[in-house]
Design an enzyme around this catalytic site. Structure first.
Site, mmCIF file in Angstrom:
data_model
loop_
_atom_site.group_PDB
_atom_site.id
_atom_site.type_symbol
_atom_site.label_atom_id
_atom_site.label_comp_id
_atom_site.label_asym_id
_atom_site.label_seq_id
_atom_site.Cartn_x
_atom_site.Cartn_y
_atom_site.Cartn_z
ATOM 1 N N ARG A 212 3.830 -1.867 8.697
ATOM 2 C CA ARG A 212 4.882 -2.401 8.292
ATOM 3 C C ARG A 212 5.996 -2.738 9.462
ATOM 4 N NH1 ARG A 212 3.480 1.780 5.583
ATOM 5 N NH2 ARG A 212 2.263 1.384 3.660
ATOM 6 N N ASN B 172 0.935 -1.148 -0.006
ATOM 7 C CA ASN B 172 0.066 0.103 0.131
ATOM 8 C C ASN B 172 0.852 1.243 0.005
ATOM 9 O OD1 ASN B 172 -2.336 -1.359 0.256
ATOM 10 N ND2 ASN B 172 -2.219 -1.802 2.339
ATOM 11 N N ARG C 101 8.098 6.780 -1.664
ATOM 12 C CA ARG C 101 7.893 6.539 -0.195
ATOM 13 C C ARG C 101 8.528 5.343 0.194
ATOM 14 N NH1 ARG C 101 4.355 4.800 3.964
ATOM 15 N NH2 ARG C 101 4.654 5.975 5.763
ATOM 16 N N LYS D 266 0.907 -10.905 -3.617
ATOM 17 C CA LYS D 266 1.715 -10.136 -4.560
ATOM 18 C C LYS D 266 3.128 -9.728 -3.982
ATOM 19 C CE LYS D 266 1.931 -7.115 -7.896
ATOM 20 N NZ LYS D 266 0.977 -5.819 -7.784
#
Length: 282
Positions: free
Chosen positions: A217, A163, A168, A262
Site C-alpha cells: 500500500r 486485505n 491493523r 470496493k
C-alpha cells in the site's frame, strides 16, 4: 517517533520530537438531545470499521477522536442523550460549542431520521427478498449510523484497508498521523495528532511507509494524494458529494492510484454521503 530519510544510497534516521509537557484543558460537557433511543449508539457505530481513529476512554461509554483537527470527547450515558466536550488548550484555532456541535451532528448524519429510514428498508417492496435479513441486522445493530467523514482521511484510510483487518488498519493510520500530522495533546496516555494533509502525504517516500509496515500500500498513498491535489484537493472531493449518480462518482474515484471498486464504494458511502453504494458495501 523515528523518521527515515533516504537520499540516494544514504539512509538517515532522525527522531521527531513531540512535546507532551503541556497539560490539555477541555471544555465543560455539552449535550445533544436525540429524538429517540434508537437514533445513535456510539459503540457499534465507532467500532464498525467505517473510521479508524476513535479510541475508548477510561470512563464508561467515553470515546476520543479528532474531527477537523479538534480533539473531541464523546459520552453516551443515556440512549437519547449524546454528551460532548472538546480540547480548549493547546489549540491553534477558534473553537466554540456551537461549531463543535455542528461538527458532531454532521459527522453522525444526525439530520437523517434513522428510524424512518429503517422502516423503509424493512418494509420496502424493492427489498422484499432481503426483508428478513434486513430486519435482523437492524435489530442487532440498533443505533448504528453511517458516518460522514472528512473525505481526505477516508480516502487514505480505505487505501490502507485493502486485505487488512480493523486493528491493523487503525495501527497504520495512527502511524501516518504520528509521523506526518501535527501533535495536538496527550490524553489518558494516548498521543493525538491531526490527520496529515494530502500535500504532506504526497511527499512521503514509499520507502518510509514500507519501513512502517504499510507493505504494498506504500506505493499507492503518495501517488493517490498527489492525484487528488492535482485535481483540486479537498474541494474536488467535496464536489463529489453533490454527484448523486453513483457510477459517475465511482468512475472518478477508481481513477486514483490504489482505489478499486470496493474502496471506491466505501469512500462514497462513508464520506461523500452517496447512499446508493450502501448495498455494494454491505
Amino acid at each position: 517517533m523515528f523518521r527515515l530519510h533516504i537520499r540516494g544510497s544514504v539512509l538517515r534516521i532522525t527522531e521527531r520530537s513531540v512535546s507532551t509537557a503541556m497539560t490539555p484543558t477541555f471544555s465543560g460537557w455539552y449535550h445533544i438531545q436525540l429524538p429517540s433511543s434508537n437514533t445513535l449508539r456510539l459503540e457499534p457505530t465507532l467500532k464498525s470499521g467505517q473510521s479508524f481513529r476513535w479510541r475508548e476512554g477510561q470512563d464508561p461509554n467515553s470515546w476520543f477522536g479528532v474531527l477537523h483537527s479538534t480533539l473531541i470527547n464523546l459520552r453516551q450515558e443515556k440512549d437519547d442523550t449524546l454528551l460532548f466536550r472538546y480540547i480548549t488548550f493547546p489549540t491553534k484555532s477558534e473553537i466554540t460549542p456551537s461549531s463543535v456541535e455542528s461538527l458532531v451532528r454532521d459527522y453522525f448524519h444526525l439530520h437523517l431520521p434513522l428510524e424512518e429510514i429503517s422502516n423503509v428498508w424493512k418494509n420496502g417492496d424493492h427489498l422484499a427478498p432481503l426483508r428478513r435479513d434486513i430486519a435482523k441486522a437492524l435489530e442487532s445493530y440498533r443505533g448504528l449510523r453511517i458516518l460522514r467523514q472528512d473525505p481526505c482521511e477516508c480516502l487514505i484510510s480505505f487505501i490502507c484497508s485493502q486485505n487488512n483487518n480493523i486493528p491493523r488498519i487503525s495501527s497504520l493510520v495512527s502511524k501516518l498521523c504520528e509521523g506526518w500530522g501535527d501533535f495536538i495533546a496527550e490524553v489518558e496516555g494516548e498521543k493525538w495528532f491531526t490527520f496529515p494533509s494530502l500535500e504532506k502525504i504526497s511527499e512521503i517516500t514509499e520507502e518510509s511507509l514500507r519501513e512502517l509496515g504499510f507493505g504494498y500500500r506504500a506505493k499507492y498513498l503518495p501517488v493517490a494524494a498527489k492525484q487528488v491535489c492535482d485535481r483540486g484537493g479537498l474541494d474536488w472531493l467535496l464536489r463529489l458529494r453533490s454527484e448523486h449518480d453513483l457510477k459517475t462518482c465511482h468512475d472518478l474515484l477508481i481513477q486514483l492510484h490504489g482505489v478499486g471498486p470496493k474502496v471506491a464504494d466505501c469512500i462514497a458511502l462513508f464520506s461523500l454521503g452517496n447512499s446508493h453504494s450502501l448495498m455494494q458495501v454491505f
